[in-house]
Design an enzyme around this catalytic site. Sequence first.
Site, PDB file in Angstrom:
ATOM      1  N   THR A 195       0.850  -1.185   0.000  1.00 52.77           N
ATOM      2  CA  THR A 195       0.000   0.000   0.000  1.00 52.77           C
ATOM      3  C   THR A 195       0.888   1.238   0.000  1.00 52.77           C
ATOM      4  O   THR A 195       2.097   1.143  -0.240  1.00 52.77           O
ATOM      5  CB  THR A 195      -1.029  -0.093   1.153  1.00 52.77           C
ATOM      6  OG1 THR A 195      -1.904   1.016   1.056  1.00 52.77           O
ATOM      7  CG2 THR A 195      -0.370  -0.116   2.530  1.00 52.77           C
ATOM      8  N   TYR A 212     -11.617   4.044   3.576  1.00 53.09           N
ATOM      9  CA  TYR A 212     -12.544   3.204   4.353  1.00 53.09           C
ATOM     10  C   TYR A 212     -12.549   3.527   5.836  1.00 53.09           C
ATOM     11  O   TYR A 212     -13.370   3.003   6.585  1.00 53.09           O
ATOM     12  CB  TYR A 212     -12.285   1.707   4.121  1.00 53.09           C
ATOM     13  CG  TYR A 212     -10.990   1.175   4.680  1.00 53.09           C
ATOM     14  CD1 TYR A 212      -9.889   0.983   3.854  1.00 53.09           C
ATOM     15  CD2 TYR A 212     -10.865   0.834   6.026  1.00 53.09           C
ATOM     16  CE1 TYR A 212      -8.700   0.481   4.349  1.00 53.09           C
ATOM     17  CE2 TYR A 212      -9.675   0.334   6.533  1.00 53.09           C
ATOM     18  CZ  TYR A 212      -8.595   0.160   5.686  1.00 53.09           C
ATOM     19  OH  TYR A 212      -7.421  -0.347   6.176  1.00 53.09           O
ATOM     20  N   GLY A 215      -2.920   8.745  -8.450  1.00 52.43           N
ATOM     21  CA  GLY A 215      -1.900   7.820  -7.950  1.00 52.43           C
ATOM     22  C   GLY A 215      -2.241   6.389  -8.350  1.00 52.43           C
ATOM     23  O   GLY A 215      -3.004   6.150  -9.298  1.00 52.43           O
ATOM     24  N   LYS A 264       2.892   1.299  -4.030  1.00 44.08           N
ATOM     25  CA  LYS A 264       2.189   0.685  -5.163  1.00 44.08           C
ATOM     26  C   LYS A 264       2.875   0.915  -6.513  1.00 44.08           C
ATOM     27  O   LYS A 264       2.800   0.069  -7.397  1.00 44.08           O
ATOM     28  CB  LYS A 264       0.743   1.178  -5.215  1.00 44.08           C
ATOM     29  CG  LYS A 264      -0.124   0.548  -4.148  1.00 44.08           C
ATOM     30  CD  LYS A 264      -1.563   0.985  -4.266  1.00 44.08           C
ATOM     31  CE  LYS A 264      -2.406   0.265  -3.215  1.00 44.08           C
ATOM     32  NZ  LYS A 264      -3.805   0.686  -3.250  1.00 44.08           N
ATOM     33  N   ARG A 298       0.456  14.679 -13.078  1.00 46.88           N
ATOM     34  CA  ARG A 298       0.187  13.249 -12.809  1.00 46.88           C
ATOM     35  C   ARG A 298      -1.068  12.776 -13.533  1.00 46.88           C
ATOM     36  O   ARG A 298      -1.123  11.657 -14.023  1.00 46.88           O
ATOM     37  CB  ARG A 298       0.042  13.007 -11.308  1.00 46.88           C
ATOM     38  CG  ARG A 298       1.366  12.805 -10.623  1.00 46.88           C
ATOM     39  CD  ARG A 298       1.149  12.421  -9.183  1.00 46.88           C
ATOM     40  NE  ARG A 298       1.367  11.011  -8.934  1.00 46.88           N
ATOM     41  CZ  ARG A 298       1.079  10.419  -7.774  1.00 46.88           C
ATOM     42  NH1 ARG A 298       0.560  11.115  -6.787  1.00 46.88           N
ATOM     43  NH2 ARG A 298       1.315   9.142  -7.608  1.00 46.88           N
ATOM     44  N   PRO A 349      -1.537  18.425 -11.787  1.00 49.36           N
ATOM     45  CA  PRO A 349      -2.033  18.097 -13.139  1.00 49.36           C
ATOM     46  C   PRO A 349      -1.071  17.232 -13.949  1.00 49.36           C
ATOM     47  O   PRO A 349      -1.518  16.427 -14.772  1.00 49.36           O
ATOM     48  CB  PRO A 349      -2.223  19.476 -13.791  1.00 49.36           C
ATOM     49  CG  PRO A 349      -2.403  20.423 -12.655  1.00 49.36           C
ATOM     50  CD  PRO A 349      -1.556  19.887 -11.539  1.00 49.36           C
ATOM     51  N   ASP A 359      -6.820  -4.290  -7.184  1.00 49.52           N
ATOM     52  CA  ASP A 359      -7.657  -3.117  -6.890  1.00 49.52           C
ATOM     53  C   ASP A 359      -8.708  -2.901  -7.982  1.00 49.52           C
ATOM     54  O   ASP A 359      -9.853  -2.533  -7.695  1.00 49.52           O
ATOM     55  CB  ASP A 359      -6.798  -1.849  -6.793  1.00 49.52           C
ATOM     56  CG  ASP A 359      -6.108  -1.709  -5.448  1.00 49.52           C
ATOM     57  OD1 ASP A 359      -6.569  -2.335  -4.471  1.00 49.52           O
ATOM     58  OD2 ASP A 359      -5.121  -0.963  -5.372  1.00 49.52           O
TER      59      ASP A 359
HETATM   60  P1  ATR Z   1      -2.106   5.579  -3.964  1.00 50.56           P
HETATM   61  O1  ATR Z   1      -1.117   4.698  -4.625  1.00 50.56           O
HETATM   62  O2  ATR Z   1      -2.722   4.967  -2.736  1.00 50.56           O
HETATM   63  O3  ATR Z   1      -3.120   6.123  -4.900  1.00 50.56           O
HETATM   64  P2  ATR Z   1      -0.466   7.947  -4.136  1.00 50.56           P
HETATM   65  O4  ATR Z   1       0.168   7.441  -5.395  1.00 50.56           O
HETATM   66  O5  ATR Z   1       0.409   8.580  -3.104  1.00 50.56           O
HETATM   67  O6  ATR Z   1      -1.238   6.807  -3.360  1.00 50.56           O
HETATM   68  O7  ATR Z   1      -1.626   8.964  -4.569  1.00 50.56           O
HETATM   69  C1  ATR Z   1      -2.307   9.736  -3.670  1.00 50.56           C
HETATM   70  C2  ATR Z   1      -3.276  10.649  -4.395  1.00 50.56           C
HETATM   71  O8  ATR Z   1      -3.914  11.481  -3.418  1.00 50.56           O
HETATM   72  C3  ATR Z   1      -2.630  11.582  -5.396  1.00 50.56           C
HETATM   73  O9  ATR Z   1      -3.519  11.832  -6.442  1.00 50.56           O
HETATM   74  C4  ATR Z   1      -2.413  12.853  -4.548  1.00 50.56           C
HETATM   75  O10 ATR Z   1      -2.331  14.027  -5.304  1.00 50.56           O
HETATM   76  P3  ATR Z   1      -0.924  14.501  -5.944  1.00 50.56           P
HETATM   77  O11 ATR Z   1      -0.729  13.681  -7.174  1.00 50.56           O
HETATM   78  O12 ATR Z   1      -1.129  15.937  -6.216  1.00 50.56           O
HETATM   79  O13 ATR Z   1       0.113  14.227  -4.878  1.00 50.56           O
HETATM   80  C5  ATR Z   1      -3.677  12.857  -3.747  1.00 50.56           C
HETATM   81  N1  ATR Z   1      -3.567  13.631  -2.517  1.00 50.56           N
HETATM   82  C6  ATR Z   1      -2.940  13.268  -1.376  1.00 50.56           C
HETATM   83  N2  ATR Z   1      -3.066  14.257  -0.443  1.00 50.56           N
HETATM   84  C7  ATR Z   1      -3.797  15.236  -1.021  1.00 50.56           C
HETATM   85  C8  ATR Z   1      -4.291  16.503  -0.585  1.00 50.56           C
HETATM   86  N3  ATR Z   1      -4.048  16.951   0.662  1.00 50.56           N
HETATM   87  N4  ATR Z   1      -5.030  17.237  -1.429  1.00 50.56           N
HETATM   88  C9  ATR Z   1      -5.282  16.801  -2.677  1.00 50.56           C
HETATM   89  N5  ATR Z   1      -4.849  15.610  -3.166  1.00 50.56           N
HETATM   90  C10 ATR Z   1      -4.122  14.841  -2.345  1.00 50.56           C
END
Ligand code: ATR
Length: 278
Positions: free
Chosen positions: A62, A220, A128, A66, A155, A153, A102
């Site tokens: 996790t 969750y 993500g 990932k 990403r 953006p 997933d």
């Molecule tokens: P996962 O693999 O579980 O999806 P991740 O790759 O770290 O975890 O992705 C987390 C997502 O939550 C990303 O889209 C992240 O946005 P960024 O790409 O801008 O980092 C988003 N995210 C996490 N904290 C956030 C926040 N406080 N506000 C907006 N988006 C957030």
Amino acid sequence: MNYLYLFGYPLGHSVSPAMQNAALRACGVRGTRYEPRAFPPERLSDMFAVMREPNALGANVTVPYKQMILPHLDGLTELAREIGAVNTIVKRDGQLVGDNTDAYGFIRSLRVRRIEPRGKRAAILGAGGAAAAVAFALGDAGAREILLLNRTPARSAALAERLEARFPKLQLVLDDWGRLGRAALVVNATSVGMTPRMDGSPLPPDGWVARGVVVYDLVYNPPLTLFLREARARGARVIGGLEMLVYQGARALELWTGARAPVRVMRAAAQAALDSPS
Ligand code: ATR
């Protein structure tokens, strides 16, 4: 004793160990335990050393692993390669193969509710690993349009590029927040709103929530996030992240053990662990 692991950092209170250990017991799989192991990213090599021990049968991964672990695995399933994210490692003939359950977990949780994405417009908040799994699942299920909205953006653009290559007919719209009101299904795939920062919401509800729109939060814990509470108050049909957790876990268990996953047992154990965090 053999082990299945959950790798992440920090792990916090995950309900997966309670859910998977209950499933292993119910399936009569003896001598195997599912254990959380919180390795920080600078100890990634130790994490892989643990996975390569003969008594390690597989793992879930996790946040933040990932996507990070992809280059370290011996192989990837086609699905994991496409999605670009792994949530399940299966050991086959000593080789560590990355898979992604997933996407299955997400679609299955919709289908058991008779929610059909085919021909629909969907919006995904986040870009993500979890967002990628949801996007590929929706593309595969024949969604008409996916609106990708992310804080960063670049990403969402990178995710859109991979989706475009895989689903040429899918309409992709990037970072157009004004288009949210047209989506029949809105999915929060960010971590915003997760315990302990439960006062956060990825979006204010004004304007876009229409009666009957399906709003799904992959978070969750808590079971009903602020995002879902607000959407529900405006007439949306809401789904919490426990459902996807259960079905992705069910699929992972089947990959590791070959047993048929006891979904009800898993849901009950996950729910109980959520209700009474120890
Ligand atoms: P996962 O693999 O579980 O999806 P991740 O790759 O770290 O975890 O992705 C987390 C997502 O939550 C990303 O889209 C992240 O946005 P960024 O790409 O801008 O980092 C988003 N995210 C996490 N904290 C956030 C926040 N406080 N506000 C907006 N988006 C957030």
